[in-house]
Write a protein that holds these residues in place. Structure first.
Motif, mmCIF file in Angstrom:
data_model
loop_
_atom_site.group_PDB
_atom_site.id
_atom_site.type_symbol
_atom_site.label_atom_id
_atom_site.label_comp_id
_atom_site.label_asym_id
_atom_site.label_seq_id
_atom_site.Cartn_x
_atom_site.Cartn_y
_atom_site.Cartn_z
ATOM 1 N N GLU A 176 80.826 22.617 27.597
ATOM 2 C CA GLU A 176 81.838 23.677 27.554
ATOM 3 C C GLU A 176 83.079 23.213 26.779
ATOM 4 N N SER A 177 83.514 21.962 27.037
ATOM 5 C CA SER A 177 84.674 21.420 26.306
ATOM 6 C C SER A 177 84.370 21.336 24.815
ATOM 7 N N ALA A 178 83.154 20.835 24.500
ATOM 8 C CA ALA A 178 82.785 20.694 23.087
ATOM 9 C C ALA A 178 82.761 22.061 22.411
ATOM 10 N N PRO A 227 94.488 23.388 32.828
ATOM 11 C CA PRO A 227 94.641 22.088 32.165
ATOM 12 C C PRO A 227 94.869 20.934 33.149
ATOM 13 N N ARG A 228 94.349 19.778 32.746
ATOM 14 C CA ARG A 228 94.432 18.563 33.569
ATOM 15 C C ARG A 228 95.870 18.166 33.865
ATOM 16 N N ALA A 229 96.705 18.178 32.835
ATOM 17 C CA ALA A 229 98.045 17.603 32.964
ATOM 18 C C ALA A 229 99.101 18.692 33.110
ATOM 19 N N LEU A 231 92.538 19.056 25.501
ATOM 20 C CA LEU A 231 93.811 19.532 24.953
ATOM 21 C C LEU A 231 94.429 18.525 23.968
ATOM 22 N N ILE A 232 94.341 17.245 24.320
ATOM 23 C CA ILE A 232 94.947 16.226 23.445
ATOM 24 C C ILE A 232 94.197 16.169 22.110
ATOM 25 N N ALA A 233 92.884 16.288 22.148
ATOM 26 C CA ALA A 233 92.109 16.317 20.896
ATOM 27 C C ALA A 233 92.583 17.478 20.023
ATOM 28 N N SER A 263 96.095 1.508 20.007
ATOM 29 C CA SER A 263 96.097 1.868 21.433
ATOM 30 C C SER A 263 97.543 2.149 21.849
ATOM 31 N N PRO A 264 97.939 3.411 21.916
ATOM 32 C CA PRO A 264 99.322 3.735 22.289
ATOM 33 C C PRO A 264 99.431 4.003 23.787
ATOM 34 N N PHE A 265 100.250 3.231 24.487
ATOM 35 C CA PHE A 265 100.383 3.462 25.925
ATOM 36 C C PHE A 265 101.063 4.805 26.186
ATOM 37 N N HIS A 322 82.279 14.877 20.264
ATOM 38 C CA HIS A 322 81.313 14.587 21.325
ATOM 39 C C HIS A 322 82.052 14.659 22.652
ATOM 40 N N ASP A 323 81.473 15.370 23.601
ATOM 41 C CA ASP A 323 82.091 15.474 24.924
ATOM 42 C C ASP A 323 80.981 15.529 25.958
ATOM 43 N N LEU A 324 81.221 14.932 27.126
ATOM 44 C CA LEU A 324 80.227 14.999 28.202
ATOM 45 C C LEU A 324 80.037 16.434 28.673
ATOM 46 N N THR A 375 102.638 16.932 22.386
ATOM 47 C CA THR A 375 103.209 16.912 21.035
ATOM 48 C C THR A 375 103.574 15.500 20.602
ATOM 49 N N ARG A 376 104.253 14.768 21.477
ATOM 50 C CA ARG A 376 104.648 13.409 21.074
ATOM 51 C C ARG A 376 103.428 12.500 20.943
ATOM 52 N N THR A 377 102.395 12.757 21.775
ATOM 53 C CA THR A 377 101.170 11.959 21.692
ATOM 54 C C THR A 377 100.464 12.221 20.354
ATOM 55 N N ALA A 410 89.878 10.625 23.165
ATOM 56 C CA ALA A 410 90.766 11.397 24.041
ATOM 57 C C ALA A 410 89.953 11.901 25.225
ATOM 58 N N THR A 411 89.360 10.939 25.954
ATOM 59 C CA THR A 411 88.554 11.264 27.134
ATOM 60 C C THR A 411 89.427 11.062 28.377
ATOM 61 N N VAL A 412 88.785 11.166 29.536
ATOM 62 C CA VAL A 412 89.480 10.752 30.755
ATOM 63 C C VAL A 412 88.715 9.597 31.409
HETATM 64 N N1 NAD Z 1 98.291 7.368 25.257
HETATM 65 C C1 NAD Z 1 99.033 8.434 25.413
HETATM 66 O O1 NAD Z 1 100.189 8.468 25.013
HETATM 67 C C2 NAD Z 1 98.469 9.643 26.061
HETATM 68 C C3 NAD Z 1 99.250 10.789 26.212
HETATM 69 C C4 NAD Z 1 98.692 11.939 26.749
HETATM 70 C C5 NAD Z 1 97.352 11.905 27.188
HETATM 71 N N2 NAD Z 1 96.648 10.764 27.053
HETATM 72 C C6 NAD Z 1 95.272 10.684 27.517
HETATM 73 O O2 NAD Z 1 94.466 11.520 26.718
HETATM 74 C C7 NAD Z 1 93.271 11.794 27.454
HETATM 75 C C8 NAD Z 1 92.827 13.221 27.210
HETATM 76 O O3 NAD Z 1 93.751 14.124 27.776
HETATM 77 P P1 NAD Z 1 93.450 15.706 27.786
HETATM 78 O O4 NAD Z 1 94.664 16.357 28.324
HETATM 79 O O5 NAD Z 1 92.912 16.103 26.480
HETATM 80 O O6 NAD Z 1 92.300 15.771 28.902
HETATM 81 P P2 NAD Z 1 91.201 16.913 29.064
HETATM 82 O O7 NAD Z 1 90.724 16.792 30.470
HETATM 83 O O8 NAD Z 1 91.703 18.210 28.551
HETATM 84 O O9 NAD Z 1 90.023 16.439 28.085
HETATM 85 C C9 NAD Z 1 89.323 15.258 28.257
HETATM 86 C C10 NAD Z 1 87.882 15.497 27.840
HETATM 87 O O10 NAD Z 1 87.193 14.247 27.829
HETATM 88 C C11 NAD Z 1 85.853 14.509 28.243
HETATM 89 N N3 NAD Z 1 85.248 13.244 28.646
HETATM 90 C C12 NAD Z 1 85.459 12.521 29.782
HETATM 91 N N4 NAD Z 1 84.750 11.375 29.740
HETATM 92 C C13 NAD Z 1 84.088 11.365 28.555
HETATM 93 C C14 NAD Z 1 83.215 10.458 27.932
HETATM 94 N N5 NAD Z 1 82.881 9.287 28.519
HETATM 95 N N6 NAD Z 1 82.728 10.762 26.702
HETATM 96 C C15 NAD Z 1 83.068 11.931 26.088
HETATM 97 N N7 NAD Z 1 83.886 12.845 26.659
HETATM 98 C C16 NAD Z 1 84.398 12.560 27.854
HETATM 99 C C17 NAD Z 1 85.990 15.537 29.340
HETATM 100 O O11 NAD Z 1 84.788 16.254 29.549
HETATM 101 C C18 NAD Z 1 87.110 16.426 28.773
HETATM 102 O O12 NAD Z 1 86.606 17.524 28.036
HETATM 103 C C19 NAD Z 1 93.591 11.445 28.910
HETATM 104 O O13 NAD Z 1 92.939 10.235 29.247
HETATM 105 C C20 NAD Z 1 95.061 11.218 28.919
HETATM 106 O O14 NAD Z 1 95.486 10.288 29.905
HETATM 107 C C21 NAD Z 1 97.159 9.641 26.500
#
Ligand code: NAD
Length: 356
Positions: free
Chosen positions: A191-193, A106-108, A164-166, A317-319, A186-188, A134-136, A228-230
């Motif tokens: 494999e993620s999709a 996982p990324r985080a 994971l966040i999705a 848009s939640p920071f 939709h995911d780039l 969880t809080r997100t 929920a992209t990066v």
């Molecule tokens: N606002 C908040 O409170 C908060 C809290 C936690 C995480 N986040 C954010 O949530 C995001 C997702 O986190 P995660 O842990 O699920 O990451 P993750 O790496 O598990 O998943 C992100 C997915 O986005 C896909 N992706 C990247 N660019 C894309 C695009 N342009 N179009 C479609 N898909 C795309 C990636 O292939 C990947 O599968 C991160 O940006 C993270 O910073 C925000």
């Protein structure tokens, strides 16, 4: 297990304060507490937003540690203090290494330190990637509930970014009463999709699951959208895709071009926090030189201070406030402590007499 530490004076000559024992709480313990308690956690997040809204919190700006040799990576320090019945201080220290995903990790990753209100002593270190997700997700489910009132309840949800966040957001929506006719993703990364589709199918959802090749098709087909992209900068800029006025949970914060926000109703978790670090709302402020595009905070909506108008897209848009991590972390700590399952590190604080 209870502490074997002796009581010690932290503020000599004022009052005797007891140094709390130091505990470590594993991810397994965190998950054990939080699983199945989604509705309760959404309520806790709502209560924490209310405390923050009335100023019973300290939530300074996050500090972003970045690395010239690893430009996509960062580690963020989020210190905070929350009052009310929660009454705890602390720090979340959360890494984001997007390249981990290619290696199947996982990324985080994160830890949360809770500090005792009276002595300042750290009282626990918790595995915090689960707390953070969880809080997100709880905040997203809370926003979906409040921001969809007064409009037809969404029946088609779409996830742009299927990590994971999705998964956590879908889990929280499903556990708090949402059911969908269609769930799109939709995911780039194919494999993620595919992984997200697998999770959805296993989750027993009644809705039809569909993976979309294009963001446009998914956005046009969804009345509740989750980003929920990066993505580091906006990749969605076509206003006509939002012509059906969807509710958008813009959790990844940097996906939408300014013109989309300018044509929408914008709600955030905290205005000062959100207008930083080149988030899409921050880009709008830089472009227009003002904050007129913001309607207010989710707490304003919950308190009835603002009303979300119909006839436009709504974007949340939640920071991501660290007071939420503290609230969820303290909840976990209290549950583990009351079950008698704290793993105390005996002798962690060792020099407890100032003069030996
Ligand atoms: N606002 C908040 O409170 C908060 C809290 C936690 C995480 N986040 C954010 O949530 C995001 C997702 O986190 P995660 O842990 O699920 O990451 P993750 O790496 O598990 O998943 C992100 C997915 O986005 C896909 N992706 C990247 N660019 C894309 C695009 N342009 N179009 C479609 N898909 C795309 C990636 O292939 C990947 O599968 C991160 O940006 C993270 O910073 C925000």
């Amino acid at each position: 297990m209870t502490s074997t530490l002796p009581a010690a004076t932290a503020r000599e000559g004022v009052e005797r304060a007891t140094v709390p024992p130091f505990a470590v709480i594993s991810g397994g313990q965190v998950q054990g507490v939080l699983q199945g308690r989604e509705a309760e956690i959404v309520e806790l997040v709502a209560a924490t937003y209310r405390l923050h809204g009335v100023g019973d919190s300290v939530n300074p700006p996050s500090y972003f540690l970045r690395f010239p040799d690893r430009p996509s990576a960062r580690i963020i320090a989020l210190p905070a203090s929350i009052g009310g019945p929660i009454r705890v201080d602390g720090l979340k220290w959360v890494s984001s290494f997007p390249e981990n995903v290619a290696a199947g990790v996982p990324r985080a990753s994160a830890v949360l330190i809770l500090n005792d209100h009276d002595t300042g002593y750290p009282l626990a270190c918790l595995e915090a990637s689960i707390i953070s997700a969880t809080r997100t997700a709880a905040s997203a489910a809370l926003a979906a509930d409040w921001l969809s009132r007064g409009r037809p309840r969404p029946t088609r949800v779409g996830f742009v970014g299927a990590g994971l966040i999705a998964r956590y957001i879908h889990m929280f929506l499903a556990a708090t009463g949402w059911s969908f006719d269609e769930i799109g993703a939709h995911d780039l990364s194919a494999e993620s999709a595919a992984g997200f589709r697998g999770y959805l199918e296993q989750s027993g959802t009644a809705g039809q699951v569909r993976v979309y090749d294009s963001a446009e098709e998914l956005i046009r087909s969804s009345d509740l959208l989750v980003f929920a992209t990066v993505a580091a900068q906006p990749h969605v800029s076509e206003l006509s895709w939002f012509g059906h006025d969807p509710l958008v949970l813009h959790v990844s914060l940097r996906d939408l071009a300014p013109q989309i926000l300018l044509a929408s109703t914008n709600v955030v978790d905290d205005i000062e926090h959100c207008l930083k670090a080149n988030t899409s709302p921050h880009l709008v402020e830089q472009l227009t030189g003002n904050r007129d595009f913001l309607l207010g905070t989710l707490d304003d909506v919950m308190a009835g201070r603002i009303t979300v108008p119909a006839g436009r897209p709504v974007i949340f848009s939640p920071f991501g406030l660290s007071v939420l991590d503290l609230a969820v972390g303290k909840y976990v700590y209290d549950q583990v402590a009351s079950a008698g399952d704290l793993h105390i590190i005996d002798d962690f604080f060792h020099e407890l007499r100032r003069h030996g």
